[in-house]
Scaffold this active site. Sequence first.
Site, PDB file in Angstrom:
ATOM      1  N   ARG A 289      51.143  -2.499  64.018  1.00 61.59           N
ATOM      2  CA  ARG A 289      52.511  -1.805  64.590  1.00 61.59           C
ATOM      3  C   ARG A 289      52.719  -2.462  65.164  1.00 61.59           C
ATOM      4  O   ARG A 289      53.549  -1.470  66.434  1.00 61.59           O
ATOM      5  CB  ARG A 289      51.374  -0.660  63.980  1.00 61.59           C
ATOM      6  CG  ARG A 289      52.070   0.788  62.993  1.00 61.59           C
ATOM      7  CD  ARG A 289      51.120   1.734  63.739  1.00 61.59           C
ATOM      8  NE  ARG A 289      51.753   3.093  63.155  1.00 61.59           N
ATOM      9  CZ  ARG A 289      51.686   3.684  61.816  1.00 61.59           C
ATOM     10  NH1 ARG A 289      50.371   3.398  61.420  1.00 61.59           N
ATOM     11  NH2 ARG A 289      52.410   5.066  61.132  1.00 61.59           N
TER      12      ARG A 289
ATOM     13  N   ARG B  63      55.721  17.360  54.603  1.00 65.59           N
ATOM     14  CA  ARG B  63      53.794  17.523  54.272  1.00 65.59           C
ATOM     15  C   ARG B  63      53.709  18.051  55.582  1.00 65.59           C
ATOM     16  O   ARG B  63      52.594  18.713  54.646  1.00 65.59           O
ATOM     17  CB  ARG B  63      54.144  15.474  54.790  1.00 65.59           C
ATOM     18  CG  ARG B  63      52.906  15.312  54.475  1.00 65.59           C
ATOM     19  CD  ARG B  63      52.593  13.675  54.738  1.00 65.59           C
ATOM     20  NE  ARG B  63      52.769  13.302  55.718  1.00 65.59           N
ATOM     21  CZ  ARG B  63      52.415  12.609  56.048  1.00 65.59           C
ATOM     22  NH1 ARG B  63      52.252  11.529  55.169  1.00 65.59           N
ATOM     23  NH2 ARG B  63      52.808  12.103  57.410  1.00 65.59           N
TER      24      ARG B  63
ATOM     25  N   ARG C 232      48.101  18.015  58.400  1.00 63.25           N
ATOM     26  CA  ARG C 232      48.194  17.392  59.903  1.00 63.25           C
ATOM     27  C   ARG C 232      48.733  17.778  61.037  1.00 63.25           C
ATOM     28  O   ARG C 232      49.851  18.106  61.032  1.00 63.25           O
ATOM     29  CB  ARG C 232      48.996  15.833  59.001  1.00 63.25           C
ATOM     30  CG  ARG C 232      48.054  14.738  58.922  1.00 63.25           C
ATOM     31  CD  ARG C 232      48.851  13.687  58.487  1.00 63.25           C
ATOM     32  NE  ARG C 232      49.090  13.010  59.221  1.00 63.25           N
ATOM     33  CZ  ARG C 232      49.600  11.678  58.377  1.00 63.25           C
ATOM     34  NH1 ARG C 232      49.419  11.341  57.128  1.00 63.25           N
ATOM     35  NH2 ARG C 232      49.827  11.541  59.467  1.00 63.25           N
TER      36      ARG C 232
ATOM     37  N   ARG D  39      57.111  10.070  67.148  1.00 64.03           N
ATOM     38  CA  ARG D  39      56.189   8.945  66.424  1.00 64.03           C
ATOM     39  C   ARG D  39      57.552   8.148  65.891  1.00 64.03           C
ATOM     40  O   ARG D  39      57.368   6.787  66.014  1.00 64.03           O
ATOM     41  CB  ARG D  39      55.662   9.508  65.184  1.00 64.03           C
ATOM     42  CG  ARG D  39      54.605  10.367  65.309  1.00 64.03           C
ATOM     43  CD  ARG D  39      54.240  11.684  63.850  1.00 64.03           C
ATOM     44  NE  ARG D  39      53.954  10.596  62.873  1.00 64.03           N
ATOM     45  CZ  ARG D  39      53.795  10.780  62.349  1.00 64.03           C
ATOM     46  NH1 ARG D  39      53.695  12.372  62.046  1.00 64.03           N
ATOM     47  NH2 ARG D  39      53.692  10.603  61.202  1.00 64.03           N
TER      48      ARG D  39
ATOM     49  N   LYS E  48      54.495   5.344  52.519  1.00 69.09           N
ATOM     50  CA  LYS E  48      53.949   4.039  52.407  1.00 69.09           C
ATOM     51  C   LYS E  48      52.670   4.377  51.494  1.00 69.09           C
ATOM     52  O   LYS E  48      52.163   3.335  50.890  1.00 69.09           O
ATOM     53  CB  LYS E  48      53.255   3.003  54.179  1.00 69.09           C
ATOM     54  CG  LYS E  48      54.469   2.675  55.061  1.00 69.09           C
ATOM     55  CD  LYS E  48      54.508   2.347  56.082  1.00 69.09           C
ATOM     56  CE  LYS E  48      53.565   3.343  56.836  1.00 69.09           C
ATOM     57  NZ  LYS E  48      54.229   4.144  57.678  1.00 69.09           N
TER      58      LYS E  48
HETATM   59  P1  B4P Z   1      54.397   8.785  53.293  1.00 69.71           P
HETATM   60  O1  B4P Z   1      53.837   8.226  52.157  1.00 69.71           O
HETATM   61  O2  B4P Z   1      53.131  10.034  53.800  1.00 69.71           O
HETATM   62  O3  B4P Z   1      54.143   8.295  54.539  1.00 69.71           O
HETATM   63  P2  B4P Z   1      53.793   7.661  55.788  1.00 69.71           P
HETATM   64  O4  B4P Z   1      54.402   5.997  55.977  1.00 69.71           O
HETATM   65  O5  B4P Z   1      52.325   7.060  54.904  1.00 69.71           O
HETATM   66  O6  B4P Z   1      52.829   7.834  56.486  1.00 69.71           O
HETATM   67  P3  B4P Z   1      52.918   7.994  58.522  1.00 69.71           P
HETATM   68  O7  B4P Z   1      53.657   6.637  59.029  1.00 69.71           O
HETATM   69  O8  B4P Z   1      52.906   9.647  58.787  1.00 69.71           O
HETATM   70  O9  B4P Z   1      51.617   7.530  58.085  1.00 69.71           O
HETATM   71  P4  B4P Z   1      50.012   7.008  59.000  1.00 69.71           P
HETATM   72  O10 B4P Z   1      48.704   7.177  58.451  1.00 69.71           O
HETATM   73  O11 B4P Z   1      49.921   5.554  59.136  1.00 69.71           O
HETATM   74  O12 B4P Z   1      54.771   9.772  52.903  1.00 69.71           O
HETATM   75  C1  B4P Z   1      55.576  10.999  53.397  1.00 69.71           C
HETATM   76  C2  B4P Z   1      56.186  12.241  52.954  1.00 69.71           C
HETATM   77  O13 B4P Z   1      57.235  12.092  52.229  1.00 69.71           O
HETATM   78  C3  B4P Z   1      54.637  12.667  52.045  1.00 69.71           C
HETATM   79  O14 B4P Z   1      54.612  13.956  52.230  1.00 69.71           O
HETATM   80  C4  B4P Z   1      55.343  12.139  50.537  1.00 69.71           C
HETATM   81  O15 B4P Z   1      55.346  12.939  49.862  1.00 69.71           O
HETATM   82  C5  B4P Z   1      57.181  11.800  50.724  1.00 69.71           C
HETATM   83  N1  B4P Z   1      58.025  11.148  49.802  1.00 69.71           N
HETATM   84  C6  B4P Z   1      57.986   9.358  50.030  1.00 69.71           C
HETATM   85  N2  B4P Z   1      58.121   9.177  49.675  1.00 69.71           N
HETATM   86  C7  B4P Z   1      59.139  10.185  49.166  1.00 69.71           C
HETATM   87  C8  B4P Z   1      60.348   9.619  48.374  1.00 69.71           C
HETATM   88  N3  B4P Z   1      60.979   8.468  47.167  1.00 69.71           N
HETATM   89  N4  B4P Z   1      61.576  10.889  48.007  1.00 69.71           N
HETATM   90  C9  B4P Z   1      60.632  12.051  48.858  1.00 69.71           C
HETATM   91  N5  B4P Z   1      59.848  12.484  49.383  1.00 69.71           N
HETATM   92  C10 B4P Z   1      58.916  11.291  49.367  1.00 69.71           C
HETATM   93  O16 B4P Z   1      50.161   6.726  60.902  1.00 69.71           O
HETATM   94  C11 B4P Z   1      49.825   8.536  61.538  1.00 69.71           C
HETATM   95  C12 B4P Z   1      49.660   8.334  62.602  1.00 69.71           C
HETATM   96  O17 B4P Z   1      47.976   7.231  62.880  1.00 69.71           O
HETATM   97  C13 B4P Z   1      49.899   7.240  64.010  1.00 69.71           C
HETATM   98  O18 B4P Z   1      51.572   8.145  64.344  1.00 69.71           O
HETATM   99  C14 B4P Z   1      49.453   6.549  64.442  1.00 69.71           C
HETATM  100  O19 B4P Z   1      48.997   7.525  65.641  1.00 69.71           O
HETATM  101  C15 B4P Z   1      48.148   6.777  64.047  1.00 69.71           C
HETATM  102  N6  B4P Z   1      48.225   4.947  63.190  1.00 69.71           N
HETATM  103  C16 B4P Z   1      48.050   4.406  62.182  1.00 69.71           C
HETATM  104  N7  B4P Z   1      47.809   3.185  62.146  1.00 69.71           N
HETATM  105  C17 B4P Z   1      47.656   3.251  63.653  1.00 69.71           C
HETATM  106  C18 B4P Z   1      47.803   0.854  64.150  1.00 69.71           C
HETATM  107  N8  B4P Z   1      47.984   0.484  63.112  1.00 69.71           N
HETATM  108  N9  B4P Z   1      48.021   1.358  65.300  1.00 69.71           N
HETATM  109  C19 B4P Z   1      48.701   1.977  65.907  1.00 69.71           C
HETATM  110  N10 B4P Z   1      48.190   3.548  66.011  1.00 69.71           N
HETATM  111  C20 B4P Z   1      47.923   3.474  64.186  1.00 69.71           C
END
Ligand code: B4P
Length: 193
Positions: A89, A128, A134, A146, A14
């Site tokens: 979420r 990552r 992190r 998670r 995302k």
């Molecule tokens: P990202 O792009 O970083 O993944 P993400 O889905 O954004 O991550 P996440 O769910 O952890 O984040 P959030 O901050 O929302 O990609 C991950 C990795 O994969 C990277 O290293 C990237 O380079 C690699 N990658 C991407 N695309 C690729 C591909 N095509 N091929 C290979 N590799 C690839 O959440 C973090 C925490 O915050 C949650 O656990 C929760 O505790 C809290 N939180 C956030 N929002 C919340 C909400 N609305 N309600 C309650 N808690 C919340």
Amino acid sequence: MFNIILFGPPGSGKGTQSEQLIAKYHLKHLSTGDILRAEIANKTPLGLEAKSIMDKGQLVPDEVVIGMISSALDANPNVSGFLFDGFPRTTAQCEALDKLLQLKKTEIAVVLALDVSEEELIKRLLNRGLTSGRSDDTNEEVIKARITEYRNKTTVVADYYKQFKKVVMIKGEGSISEIFDSLCSEIDKRLSN
Ligand code: B4P
């Protein structure tokens, strides 16, 4: 206004895709994860509370994230649209977002849902964790917690928007540019309507 939700499990890409989408479509990026991590970095009371929850792989309480999003919407009155990343979420967050957008006489245009296998998610997040600093990315048990939290509380978000026929599944495995092209094609279809 044109508003998108980018949806998917932790590590589905995302954040990665959001960066390119906001540049192309000039949307305001609202990532609750990024906002929470900024609060943690600034050692605010909210950040200190959020850190202990995030380090267990759990979701931060609804009232906290809904308040954050409400403030962010108010702080950006003149944008052409929002890209919501990692929000909503839970069902309570979906309902709150609908109400907040109604007040602004707008709505969600589409929910783009990234589909990635659990094995690939764990691999990406551990990878990552080697460089991100992190604490929620370095421990496989926390990563699994998670993913479980996502299954238990967040998959309902897709069901919520399916009733309004707003969900499009996107294959989230493959190169970053292939996935970006799939997302753009769905957005362009709706922008040209
Ligand atoms: P990202 O792009 O970083 O993944 P993400 O889905 O954004 O991550 P996440 O769910 O952890 O984040 P959030 O901050 O929302 O990609 C991950 C990795 O994969 C990277 O290293 C990237 O380079 C690699 N990658 C991407 N695309 C690729 C591909 N095509 N091929 C290979 N590799 C690839 O959440 C973090 C925490 O915050 C949650 O656990 C929760 O505790 C809290 N939180 C956030 N929002 C919340 C909400 N609305 N309600 C309650 N808690 C919340």
